[in-house]
Design an enzyme around this catalytic site. Structure first.
Site, PDB file in Angstrom:
ATOM      1  N   ALA A   1      39.692  -3.051 -10.234  1.00 14.21           N
ATOM      2  CA  ALA A   1      39.575  -2.006  -9.220  1.00 14.21           C
ATOM      3  C   ALA A   1      40.001  -0.635  -9.726  1.00 14.21           C
ATOM      4  O   ALA A   1      39.727   0.379  -9.094  1.00 14.21           O
ATOM      5  CB  ALA A   1      40.410  -2.384  -8.001  1.00 14.21           C
TER       6      ALA A   1
ATOM      7  N   ARG B   1      42.368   7.396 -18.114  1.00 13.85           N
ATOM      8  CA  ARG B   1      42.493   7.798 -19.514  1.00 13.85           C
ATOM      9  C   ARG B   1      41.148   7.920 -20.243  1.00 13.85           C
ATOM     10  O   ARG B   1      41.061   8.464 -21.328  1.00 13.85           O
ATOM     11  CB  ARG B   1      43.400   6.796 -20.256  1.00 13.85           C
ATOM     12  CG  ARG B   1      44.861   6.908 -19.851  1.00 13.85           C
ATOM     13  CD  ARG B   1      45.676   5.689 -20.214  1.00 13.85           C
ATOM     14  NE  ARG B   1      45.549   4.622 -19.222  1.00 13.85           N
ATOM     15  CZ  ARG B   1      46.234   3.474 -19.272  1.00 13.85           C
ATOM     16  NH1 ARG B   1      47.063   3.233 -20.257  1.00 13.85           N
ATOM     17  NH2 ARG B   1      46.062   2.547 -18.335  1.00 13.85           N
TER      18      ARG B   1
END
Ligand code: UD1
Ligand code: CA
Length: 474
Positions: A3, A8
């Site tokens: 989910a 990043r």
């Protein structure tokens, strides 16, 4: 668990849909899970871009759990409470819950089974899969109770003390839980950490304090648990997967020169004694026979190639079929629905789409063949074009066995060239050509004897006249 957003990666696509080996990372994890339990017992927790993720893997037949807000890995398991624990009447649906990270795609079924078996034989409440990494940065560290298998806690990078940061044993993000214990204790999780999230990893400390058994089992291959949090990590996984694929093919008798320059998807099959030259891409469900040579810079997707086929450099194929002994390229473009017969030749700068090219037929140079059915032993001259599109509809060209199409012919579809017929070079063919006939569809040549010489002489005379004029003026 799938989910999360994947901050990043700095991407507009959800992390678990980033690809390695030509497939979303999540698809790898699901495929492995399906080797351990049936699809109906797999629950994928989705949230960020849930619909896109669901759509990408729905065909696997797994269940989905929506974690509408992503408040951490512990919160993800909270969202799955109903799906995993059933209702009060029927009791617990699952006494063992295995948790996999949707972003760690190299995990193997064997390792998941080991984790599950270890959990069962240890009678543990929580078992985590750990690994020793040379560079453990970014991972949760495993705090053991002394030297035993038992674990006291998992400490995330951001919360670790300098001393804890030196621990090389990391939490892989794969766990086995007792289903009942998990949901009896999960509400004790809090968000008091640097991320303000519910960490599933905190269950280790919670269980340990409640005198429930928490153990860890170490993987023999640390490479299996690597995650895909950054683009750099994804590339590392992709390279590992592809080199493993090359190694498998080499073992099966395929020669691959400079394997690190080739991109070969995991589902590709190649027969023994086939040679793959540098910088080749074999993608999707491509199947290549034995004794073939696939020369450099060819990109072959979802195609089936028979035995003893030569693919010369720079050939591009998608959804195509090629019979045994055929020769393709250099620089042929076989688009979807191209079906090249046994021993047929498709040469330089020839583009094909939705065609059947019969056994031994040849289209060697600079040609477009689309929506055509071409028989056996047909010769298609250089520069031939099937005019298959009238701006609205596509039409079919039929060329029967043994026909000869002269160079630079345009075949305006729908049109049929009969068996053994002959089309003169540079013809524009708009009507059917009967069997064994000759069709000429071009203006007749006319010749004017001496015309060029006369023109040259006239020009020369003009020039002399001009020079003379200039001389007088000077
Ligand atoms: C996690 C572990 C860390 C471990 C590492 C291994 C925690 C707190 N940390 O860190 O100890 O070393 O995995 O790779 O669990 N996800 C959800 N819902 C959420 C948040 C995440 O489903 O609310 C999913 C993500 O999509 C991902 C997985 O859970 O597939 C792991 O989450 P991620 O944020 O990647 O955790 P790490 O920081 O890698
Ligand atoms: Ca991760």
């Amino acid at each position: 668990m799938a989910a999360g957003k994947g901050t990043r990666l700095k991407s507009k696509h959800p992390k678990v849909l980033h690809e390695i080996g030509g497939k979303p990372v999540l698809a790898h994890v699901i495929a492995t899970a399906e080797k351990v339990v049936p699809a109906q017992d797999i629950f994928v927790i989705i949230g960020h871009e849930a619909e896109r993720v669901r759509e990408a893997v729905a065909s696997t037949g797994v269940n989905f759990v929506l974690q509408a807000e992503q408040r951490g890995t512990g919160h993800a398991l909270m969202a799955a409470r109903e799906a995993l624990s059933g209702n009060k009447l029927s009791g617990n649906k699952y006494d063992q819950v295995i948790v996999l990270s949707g972003d760690a795609p190299l995990i193997t079924a064997e390792t998941i089974r080991k984790l599950s078996d270890f959990h069962a034989t240890q009678n543990a409440t929580m078992t985590l899969l750990s690994a020793d990494l040379d560079n453990p940065y970014g991972y949760g560290r495993v705090i053991r109770k002394g030297r035993q298998a038992e674990v006291q806690a998992i400490v995330e990078e951001k919360s670790a003390t300098p001393q804890q940061k030196k621990i090389r044993e990391i939490n892989s993000g794969f766990y086995a839980f007792s289903g009942r214990d998990l949901y009896e204790h999960i509400d004790r999780l809090s968000t008091e950490n640097p991320h303000g999230e519910y960490y599933l990893t905190d269950m280790a400390r919670i269980f340990s304090r409640a005198h429930k058994k928490v153990v860890a089992i170490k993987t023999s291959d640390a490479g299996e648990v690597l995650g895909s949090n950054t683009r750099a990590e994804i590339m590392v996984l992709d390279v590992r997967l592809r080199l493993a694929k090359c190694r498998q093919l080499l073992e099966e008798g395929v020669t691959i020169f400079y394997p690190h320059t080739c991109v070969i998807d995991p589902d590709v099959e190649v027969g023994a004694d086939t040679v793959i030259e540098p910088f080749v891409q074999l993608l999707g469900h491509t199947k290549i026979g034995a004794d073939c040579r696939i020369r450099s810079y060819s990109v072959i997707g979802n195609s089936v190639i028979g035995d003893r086929v030569t693919v010369r450099p720079g050939t591009i194929m998608e959804d195509a079929r090629v019979g045994a002994g055929a020769v393709l390229g250099p620089y042929s473009h076989l688009r979807p629905g191209s079906d090249v017969g046994e021993g047929a030749h498709v040469g330089n700068f020839v583009e094909t789409k939705k065609i059947k090219l019969g056994k031994g037929s040849k289209a060697n140079h600079l040609t477009y063949l689309g929506d055509a059915e071409i028989g056996e032993g047909v010769n298609i001259g250089a520069g031939t074009i099937t005019c298959n599109y009238d701006g609205v509809n596509k039409h079919k060209t039929i060329i029967e066995d043994g026909a000869f199409i002269g160079s630079d012919s345009t075949l305006v579809a729908p049109v049929r060239i009969g068996r053994g017929a002959y089309v003169a070079a540079a013809s524009c063919i708009t009507d059917d050509v009967p069997e064994d006939a000759l069709a000429l569809g071009r203006a007749r040549q006319s010749v004017k004897e001496g015309w060029a010489r006369a023109k040259r002489e006239a020009q020369k005379e003009k020039r002399l006249e001009k020079d003379g004029q200039l001389g007088r003026e000077a």
